[in-house]
Write a protein that holds these residues in place. Structure first.
Motif, short mmCIF file in Angstrom:
data_model
loop_
_atom_site.label_atom_id
_atom_site.label_comp_id
_atom_site.label_asym_id
_atom_site.label_seq_id
_atom_site.Cartn_x
_atom_site.Cartn_y
_atom_site.Cartn_z
N TYR A 69 -39.31 25.50 -58.86
CA TYR A 69 -38.61 25.07 -57.35
C TYR A 69 -38.24 25.68 -56.63
O TYR A 69 -37.13 26.23 -56.62
CB TYR A 69 -38.56 23.81 -57.59
N VAL A 70 -39.18 25.94 -54.69
CA VAL A 70 -38.32 26.65 -54.52
C VAL A 70 -38.60 25.47 -53.25
O VAL A 70 -39.12 24.64 -52.56
CB VAL A 70 -38.85 27.78 -53.91
N PHE A 71 -36.59 25.46 -52.06
CA PHE A 71 -36.41 24.65 -51.53
C PHE A 71 -36.07 25.13 -50.60
O PHE A 71 -35.49 26.64 -50.47
CB PHE A 71 -35.68 23.39 -51.77
N PHE A 72 -37.18 25.43 -49.06
CA PHE A 72 -36.80 25.86 -48.28
C PHE A 72 -36.94 25.71 -46.58
O PHE A 72 -37.91 24.78 -46.46
CB PHE A 72 -37.23 27.32 -47.82
N ASP A 73 -36.91 26.04 -45.72
CA ASP A 73 -36.97 26.01 -44.11
C ASP A 73 -38.11 26.50 -43.94
O ASP A 73 -38.16 27.61 -43.33
CB ASP A 73 -36.04 26.12 -42.89
N GLU A 74 -39.63 25.42 -43.45
CA GLU A 74 -39.98 25.95 -43.06
C GLU A 74 -40.84 26.74 -41.97
O GLU A 74 -41.80 27.83 -41.90
CB GLU A 74 -41.69 24.77 -43.27
N ASN A 75 -39.92 26.27 -40.88
CA ASN A 75 -40.19 27.38 -39.43
C ASN A 75 -39.24 28.61 -39.75
O ASN A 75 -39.75 29.76 -39.09
CB ASN A 75 -39.83 26.28 -38.25
N SER A 76 -37.98 28.06 -40.17
CA SER A 76 -37.31 29.40 -40.13
C SER A 76 -37.33 30.41 -41.55
O SER A 76 -36.68 31.49 -41.52
CB SER A 76 -35.50 29.13 -39.98
N LYS A 77 -37.90 30.18 -42.02
CA LYS A 77 -37.87 30.99 -43.80
C LYS A 77 -36.54 30.71 -44.31
O LYS A 77 -36.69 31.83 -45.25
CB LYS A 77 -38.60 31.46 -43.50
N GLU A 78 -35.95 30.35 -43.95
CA GLU A 78 -34.47 30.30 -45.10
C GLU A 78 -33.98 29.37 -46.12
O GLU A 78 -35.13 28.34 -45.94
CB GLU A 78 -33.62 29.72 -43.87
N LEU A 79 -33.98 30.36 -47.43
CA LEU A 79 -33.34 29.76 -48.05
C LEU A 79 -32.85 28.69 -48.58
O LEU A 79 -31.37 29.25 -48.48
CB LEU A 79 -33.98 30.31 -49.71
N SER A 80 -32.55 27.67 -48.87
CA SER A 80 -31.49 26.77 -50.29
C SER A 80 -31.56 26.86 -50.71
O SER A 80 -30.18 26.64 -51.38
CB SER A 80 -32.66 25.29 -48.89
N LYS A 81 -32.10 26.59 -51.70
CA LYS A 81 -32.15 25.65 -53.46
C LYS A 81 -33.61 26.40 -54.09
O LYS A 81 -34.69 26.38 -53.87
CB LYS A 81 -32.02 24.54 -53.16
N ILE A 82 -33.20 27.02 -55.07
CA ILE A 82 -34.06 27.30 -55.88
C ILE A 82 -33.93 26.59 -57.70
O ILE A 82 -32.55 26.69 -57.93
CB ILE A 82 -34.23 28.81 -56.61
N LYS A 83 -34.68 25.86 -57.77
CA LYS A 83 -34.16 24.61 -59.32
C LYS A 83 -35.68 25.44 -60.16
O LYS A 83 -36.65 25.53 -60.50
CB LYS A 83 -35.03 23.42 -58.68
N ASN A 84 -35.07 26.04 -61.49
CA ASN A 84 -35.84 26.83 -62.31
C ASN A 84 -34.93 26.40 -64.10
O ASN A 84 -33.75 25.53 -64.38
CB ASN A 84 -35.54 28.04 -62.77
#
Length: 154
Positions: A69-84
């Motif tokens: 799972y990848v969690f990011f800000d859709e507008n800025s494309k800033e990555l916040s979290k990856i859950k593997n």
């Protein structure tokens, strides 16, 4: 005059060689936990999911599955979290946290074992809990690969 010069030299020496303020370990952990809570509570992050099979080292035999799972800000494309999540004979859950596109925290969970945590500040590991040097390298390498894959697609 000579006494004044000596006094000035002494003061300059004391202030230039004085202790530098560094972020204390406790403060760094508290700041990290604050950032993690903020990311986990952010319901505005876009989430993408990828699933697949885990294979043996030769790549021929399926040995388990993964969910990513990848969690990011859709507008800025800033990555916040990856859950593997890797499921073989046991389930391993690894979560990688990012701020300003920099890795700052890793947590790895496996049932019936202590939670593994790696705290990172300025690209350096400052604290690790229940993590061997080998595991640390593996988790940091995985975080780097996950982040590169995210950057390629976003």
């Amino acid at each position: 005059m000579k006494n004044y010069l000596s006094l000035i030299f002494l003061l300059l020496t004391v202030f230039s060689c004085g202790t530098k303020t560094n972020l204390s370990t406790d403060a760094a952990i508290a700041e990290t936990e604050k950032k993690v809570s903020k990311i986990d509570a952010n319901k505005d992050l876009k989430e993408t999911k990828t699933e697949g099979a885990l294979t043996d080292k030769e790549g021929f035999k399926d040995v388990g599955i993964f969910k990513y799972y990848v969690f990011f800000d859709e507008n800025s494309k800033e990555l916040s979290k990856i859950k593997n999540i890797e499921i073989i004979d046991k389930t391993i859950i690894e979560t990688y946290y990012f701020s300003d596109n920099k890795l700052f925290f890793i947590v790895s969970e496996l049932a019936n074992t202590p939670v593994k945590k790696i705290y990172i500040h300025n690209k350096r590991v400052i604290v690790k809990e229940h993590v061997s040097s080998e595991e640390e390298k593996l988790l940091l390498d995985k975080a780097n690969r996950f982040q590169k894959a995210f950057k390629k697609t976003h």
